[in-house]
Design a protein around this motif. Sequence first.
Motif, PDB file in Angstrom:
ATOM      1  N   ARG A 103      -3.342   8.056  -1.048  1.00  0.00           N
ATOM      2  CA  ARG A 103      -3.097   6.692  -0.588  1.00  0.00           C
ATOM      3  C   ARG A 103      -3.948   5.655  -1.318  1.00  0.00           C
ATOM      4  NH1 ARG A 103      -1.867   5.208   5.296  1.00  0.00           N
ATOM      5  NH2 ARG A 103      -0.877   3.550   4.078  1.00  0.00           N
ATOM      6  N   GLY A 205       3.843   5.536   1.220  1.00  0.00           N
ATOM      7  CA  GLY A 205       2.475   5.801   1.625  1.00  0.00           C
ATOM      8  C   GLY A 205       2.331   7.130   2.339  1.00  0.00           C
ATOM      9  N   THR A 263      -6.946   5.085   3.000  1.00  0.00           N
ATOM     10  CA  THR A 263      -6.451   4.549   1.732  1.00  0.00           C
ATOM     11  C   THR A 263      -7.560   4.368   0.695  1.00  0.00           C
ATOM     12  OG1 THR A 263      -6.750   2.221   2.334  1.00  0.00           O
ATOM     13  CG2 THR A 263      -4.671   3.284   3.002  1.00  0.00           C
TER      14      THR A 263
END
Length: 307
Positions: A103, A205, A263
């Motif tokens: 991510r 994602g 992320t």
Amino acid sequence: MSAKTKLPVGQEAIEEFGWLRAHRFLLLRRASQLLFLSLFLLGPWFGIWWVKGNLSGSMTFDILPLTDPFITVQSIVAGHWPELTGLIGALIVGVAYALIGGRVYCSWVCPINPVTDGAHWLHDKLGLQKGWQPKPGTRYWVLAMVIAVSAITGTIAWEIVNPISMLHRGLIFGMGFAWAFVAAVFLFDLFVSRRGWCGHLCPVGTFYGLLGQKSVLRVTADKRADCDDCMDCFAVCPEMQVITPALRGKDGDTPLILAPDCTNCGRCIDVCAMDVFHFTHRFDDTPAPGRDARERTQPASGASRAA
């Protein structure tokens, strides 16, 4: 707002380290996103064809093929076996994101990320309610649905509505219907579901999160015993649920954020005035005292008064 100081989120870090230090990873991310987008636009805008294609598939300097592995998976299940160049490109990208964190694509490369970050910023400024929050597993159902539709229809289904591709086309060919998809994502995050698109729905994602489950690059809360409960890290994190196990862990619990939803955006590092978070690797077994360590080192109130 910081729960303890009532200051704006990140203000303590700005006062402690300065504005640049308190925004360094945010600024680096914007520079990275702009760089990748600019490389694809150099050809259509200025005739400099260093990179041909887009984030779905490209050729750099007519030598290096790069292909979105999510596109490749859809193509295969749709019955269209990619050419060898496409497979090599997908393997290169897949291995890279599997190592550095799947991510990372979402926070450091994807051009939709500034759109959703902008929606989140305005959402907070307007003081809007959190809104509808899909169940945690919704993203996986969306991913499965996209792959199933590709298999049934024989098409790369996601590319029909992919806002990333729509944004790219809009920048090249000008204003048009493509921008409606980008605007829809912005309005969805602003009025319907806070951080809803990237956090709960986007199959790209989700795919990269699965790809990078065992990635090397990680964030650690190695100084979690120094946490002062200001909650700024939770306020800026796009996937706030990943912080709790690492930050609230006890002695013996890993301080590493190992959840694939992270992320690696670095904003928790930016805004922490206590310098609790840092980038490291998943093999970093440096012991870190838990939150209870601070309580053990603080004198009891009675003892303090007696002294």
